[in-house]
Write a protein that holds these residues in place. Structure first.
Motif, mmCIF file in Angstrom:
data_model
loop_
_atom_site.group_PDB
_atom_site.id
_atom_site.type_symbol
_atom_site.label_atom_id
_atom_site.label_comp_id
_atom_site.label_asym_id
_atom_site.label_seq_id
_atom_site.Cartn_x
_atom_site.Cartn_y
_atom_site.Cartn_z
ATOM 1 N N GLU A 1 0.895 -1.158 0.030
ATOM 2 C CA GLU A 1 -0.134 -0.181 -0.177
ATOM 3 C C GLU A 1 0.833 1.323 0.038
ATOM 4 O OE1 GLU A 1 -3.306 2.327 2.472
ATOM 5 O OE2 GLU A 1 -2.876 0.393 2.997
ATOM 6 N N PHE B 1 -2.385 7.680 -0.772
ATOM 7 C CA PHE B 1 -2.778 8.747 -2.141
ATOM 8 C C PHE B 1 -3.876 9.320 -1.802
ATOM 9 C CE2 PHE B 1 -4.356 10.531 -5.773
ATOM 10 C CZ PHE B 1 -3.208 11.159 -6.167
ATOM 11 N N TYR C 1 4.930 9.882 -7.854
ATOM 12 C CA TYR C 1 4.027 8.652 -7.674
ATOM 13 C C TYR C 1 4.330 7.514 -8.636
ATOM 14 C CZ TYR C 1 1.785 9.569 -3.411
ATOM 15 O OH TYR C 1 1.366 9.479 -1.839
ATOM 16 N N LEU D 1 5.246 3.810 -8.064
ATOM 17 C CA LEU D 1 4.656 2.745 -8.511
ATOM 18 C C LEU D 1 5.294 1.838 -9.502
ATOM 19 C CD1 LEU D 1 1.067 4.538 -9.303
ATOM 20 C CD2 LEU D 1 1.585 2.840 -7.354
ATOM 21 N N HIS E 1 -2.606 -1.205 -3.530
ATOM 22 C CA HIS E 1 -3.167 -0.680 -2.657
ATOM 23 C C HIS E 1 -2.970 0.836 -2.764
ATOM 24 C CE1 HIS E 1 -6.158 0.292 0.278
ATOM 25 N NE2 HIS E 1 -6.632 -0.703 0.497
ATOM 26 N N ILE E 2 -4.037 1.750 -3.250
ATOM 27 C CA ILE E 2 -3.798 3.117 -3.352
ATOM 28 C C ILE E 2 -3.907 3.994 -2.258
ATOM 29 C CG2 ILE E 2 -3.494 3.053 -5.756
ATOM 30 C CD1 ILE E 2 -6.296 4.202 -5.761
ATOM 31 N N THR F 1 -7.924 10.591 -7.820
ATOM 32 C CA THR F 1 -8.006 8.914 -7.305
ATOM 33 C C THR F 1 -8.242 8.283 -8.490
ATOM 34 O OG1 THR F 1 -8.927 9.333 -5.204
ATOM 35 C CG2 THR F 1 -9.273 7.097 -6.437
ATOM 36 N N ILE G 1 -4.758 8.383 -10.335
ATOM 37 C CA ILE G 1 -3.915 7.294 -10.029
ATOM 38 C C ILE G 1 -4.165 5.754 -10.241
ATOM 39 C CG2 ILE G 1 -4.583 7.159 -7.302
ATOM 40 C CD1 ILE G 1 -1.025 7.938 -8.657
ATOM 41 N N THR G 2 -5.637 5.656 -10.344
ATOM 42 C CA THR G 2 -6.177 4.296 -10.468
ATOM 43 C C THR G 2 -5.722 3.902 -11.801
ATOM 44 O OG1 THR G 2 -8.022 4.505 -8.752
ATOM 45 C CG2 THR G 2 -8.251 3.058 -10.921
ATOM 46 N N VAL H 1 -2.154 2.805 -12.155
ATOM 47 C CA VAL H 1 -1.805 1.325 -11.363
ATOM 48 C C VAL H 1 -2.523 0.483 -12.837
ATOM 49 C CG1 VAL H 1 -2.539 -0.217 -9.962
ATOM 50 C CG2 VAL H 1 -2.104 2.358 -9.175
ATOM 51 N N PRO I 1 -6.060 -2.020 -9.027
ATOM 52 C CA PRO I 1 -5.975 -1.075 -7.838
ATOM 53 C C PRO I 1 -6.893 -1.372 -6.665
ATOM 54 C CG PRO I 1 -7.160 -0.162 -9.685
ATOM 55 C CD PRO I 1 -6.626 -1.458 -10.118
ATOM 56 N N GLY J 1 -8.566 0.301 -3.112
ATOM 57 C CA GLY J 1 -8.723 1.344 -2.207
ATOM 58 C C GLY J 1 -9.660 1.308 -1.195
#
Length: 510
Positions: free
Chosen positions: A235, A238, A283, A287, A300-301, A337, A340-341, A344, A351, A353
Motif C-alpha cells: 500500500e 494517496f 507517484y 508505483l 493498494h492506493i 483518485t 492514480i487508479t 496502476v 488497484p 482503495g
C-alpha cells in the motif's frame, strides 16, 4: 465434531469413523509427492507447512501420501483439498499446490496436538471466501523483517492468503524510490517524544537506526510469503496520510511547508497538492518501483481520511478545479483518485482503495477494476457492490485488531473494544447488507494499525486470539460457524500458539 480435533479454521466437512491411526506429537512427517514437475520446490513448501505448526519434516516417520491431480472433479476451488485417514495411512488429494499446502496445515495442526492417535476420518475442505487477508501497519511502528515473517507464519497457520503491507503514512515512508532518496533518508525518521533525549544513548528512542526496508529485505519477505501461498499487497497512500513524503519533498504540498514526519496520530490537513503535476511524477516512480519488486496482481492506493482544507485556499488546486470543471474540493480528490487508479492499471496491476474512493463520485466514476475495501462499517461495501466493484470487507467495528480486547483501562488498545466473539460473528455478506450481487464480495481482511505499539510482543497480545477468529470467519461457511465450539478448540490452540512463541490475550472472549 469431537472437541479433541482442534483445527482452526474448522474444515467445512469433517466426518470421523471407527478406528484410530497411531501417531504421536513428536512424529516426524515425510511427504511423498506424486507429481513429476517441481517436486523439489513443492516439497519445500509442504515442509514449510509442517514447520509452521512446529513439526520437523524429514525423510523418516509417518508417511503422508499427497496426490496433486489436474482432474477438475477434485474441486472447482484451487484451495480445496481432501484428507482421508485410514489403516493404510494419511492420504491428501488436491489439484493445486495451494490445496496441498492447506491440507498439510490441517494435518500439522492435528498432529502437533495429537494425544497419540488420530481417528479415521474424511475431510473435504475449501474456503468460503477467496480473499482472506491481514494488514500490518509498519509505518506507525517499524516492525522487523523477522516479525513480518513470524506473522506470515501466523497467516499460513490460519489459512490466510493475503498480507497487506502498509508501507507509507504520515509517520514513515518505508521503501526506496529511485530518484527520490529523501523519501527514506528523511521520510522514514521521526522524533519520538515518549522519553527524553539522552546524549549517552541510554534510551533506545535516541538511537539512529534504519527504518525502511531495503530491496533485498522486501524480496526476501516476498519469497517467504510465496512459499506459504500468501500474496503480498503493498500500500502506497494517496493523496492524504503523506506527512512523511512532504517532510522529504515540501514542494509537493499546498503551502510549501515546513513539514515534519509526524510523531502524533490522527488526520492532518497537509496533503498532496493536486494542482501540481509533479505529484504524479513521483507517484509514477513509486508505483514502478513497487511493480519491479512485488509480483502480485494488486497495489493498494489508500485514499482514506484525506482533508480538503488546503485545496480550498491553494491557487494551484483552484486552477486545477477551474480547468477540469470541478465544483468542490472533495470532488477534486475523486478526480485525482481516478488518475492514480488508471496509472496502476496501465502498469498491469489491479488497484485497491479504502471506501472513500467512492465518495463524491457523482460526476467522476471510478473504473470498475478498482476494488473497494470497506472499513467504515459495511456501507462502503454495499455502495461498492451497487456500483459493480469487487469488495473486501474490513469493518472497524469487527476486524480492527488494534482495538481493546475488552473495555478496561488496564488493557492496551485504542479506538474502542472488539471482543473475540464479535470478530468471529462477522460475515462479509451478512444478511443486513441485502446485496443484489453478493459474489462481488470477494472476502475480508483483519487489520492491525500500530499506533502506540512499541513492541511486537504487544502487537501479538492484541492480535491473538482475535486473529484466529477472523481467519475462521473468512474460511468457514456461515451456517457452520459455532462460537462455543470455536472457544473449545481455541483452548487447545492456545497451547500451540504458546509453543510457537506467540503472546496472546487470555481473558474473556465475549
Amino acid at each position: 465434531m469431537k472437541p479433541e480435533i482442534n483445527i482452526i479454521p474448522l474444515p467445512n466437512y469433517l466426518k470421523t469413523e471407527d478406528g484410530e491411526y497411531k501417531i504421536t506429537s513428536t512424529t516426524e512427517v515425510s511427504v511423498v509427492i506424486e507429481k513429476k514437475a517441481d517436486n523439489a520446490q513443492l516439497k519445500t513448501q509442504l515442509t514449510a507447512a509442517f514447520l509452521t505448526a512446529g513439526i520437523k519434516s524429514t525423510e523418516k516417520g509417518t508417511l503422508v501420501q499427497i496426490e496433486i491431480l489436474s482432474d477438475k472433479k477434485v474441486s472447482e476451488s484451487d484451495e480445496a483439498y481432501t484428507i482421508r485417514i485410514a489403516n493404510n495411512g494419511i492420504h491428501l488429494t488436491t489439484k493445486t499446490t495451494k490445496g496441498a499446502f492447506y491440507g498439510c496445515i490441517t494435518l500439522a495442526q492435528m498432529i502437533s496436538k495429537s494425544s497419540g492417535t488420530l481417528p479415521f476420518m474424511t475431510i473435504m475442505d475449501q474456503p468460503a471466501y477467496k480473499w482472506r487477508g491481514f494488514l500490518l501497519d509498519t509505518c506507525r511502528t517499524f516492525f522487523s523483517v523477522a516479525f513480518i515473517k513470524k506473522m506470515l507464519d501466523a497467516c499460513a497457520l490460519h489459512k490466510l492468503n493475503i498480507f497487506h503491507w502498509h508501507l507509507t503514512d504520515d509517520q514513515g515512508w518505508r521503501f526506496d524510490v529511485p530518484g527520490y532518496p529523501k523519501l527514506t533518508e528523511t521520510g522514514s525518521i521521526r522524533q519520538d517524544h515518549t522519553l527524553p533525549e539522552s546524549e549517552d544513548g541510554f534510551y533506545d528512542e535516541g538511537e539512529t537506526i534504519r527504518r525502511w526496508y531495503t530491496d533485498e529485505e522486501i524480496l526476501d519477505v516476498i519469497e517467504y510469503a510465496q512459499m506459504r501461498g500468501i500474496e503480498i499487497i503493498p500500500e502506497v497512500e494517496f493523496p492524504g496520510h503523506v506527512s512523511a513524503l512532504l517532510a522529504a519533498y515540501p514542494k509537493y504540498g499546498c503551502t510549501g511547508g515546513p513539514y515534519k514526519v509526524e510523531n502524533r496520530w490522527g488526520i492532518f490537513p497537509d496533503v498532496l497538492c493536486l494542482g501540481n503535476d509533479e505529484i504524479f511524477t513521483i507517484y509514477e516512480a513509486a508505483l514502478k518501483k513497487i511493480v519491479s519488486l512485488f509480483p502480485g496482481k494488486y497495489i493498494h492506493i489508500g485514499g482514506d481520511e484525506c482533508m480538503a482544507d488546503r485545496w480550498t485556499n491553494c491557487p494551484k488546486c483552484q486552477a486545477r478545479m477551474k480547468a477540469e470543471g470541478i465544483t468542490s474540493p472533495a470532488e477534486l480528490q475523486t478526480w485525482a483518485t481516478i488518475k492514480i487508479t488508471r496509472m496502476v492499471l496501465e502498469l498491469g496491476k489491479i488497484p485497491v482503495g479504502w471506501d472513500e474512493v467512492l465518495d463524491n463520485n457523482n460526476r467522476y466514476q471510478a473504473p470498475e477494476e478498482l476494488i473497494v475495501q470497506s472499513w467504515r462499517g459495511t456501507k462502503g461495501g454495499i455502495k461498492g457492490v451497487e456500483k459493480n466493484h469487487q469488495v473486501i470487507m474490513s469493518p472497524q467495528t469487527h476486524f480492527y485488531l488494534n482495538l481493546k480486547n475488552k473495555k478496561s483501562s488496564e488493557e492496551p488498545g485504542r479506538l474502542g473494544t472488539t471482543t473475540t466473539a464479535k470478530t468471529y460473528s462477522f460475515c462479509p455478506t451478512s444478511k443486513e447488507m441485502n446485496l443484489k450481487n453478493p459474489e462481488l464480495v470477494i472476502g475480508g481482511e483483519c487489520t492491525f494499525w500500530s499506533e502506540k505499539i512499541q513492541y511486537s510482543k504487544l502487537a501479538e497480545y492484541l492480535l491473538f486470539p482475535r486473529f484466529c477468529a477472523a481467519a475462521e470467519a473468512l474460511w468457514l461457511d456461515e451456517e457452520k460457524k459455532d462460537f462455543k465450539n470455536f472457544a473449545l478448540r481455541l483452548e487447545n490452540h492456545k497451547s500451540l500458539l504458546h509453543e510457537l512463541d506467540f503472546l496472546y490475550y487470555d481473558g474473556e472472549l465475549e
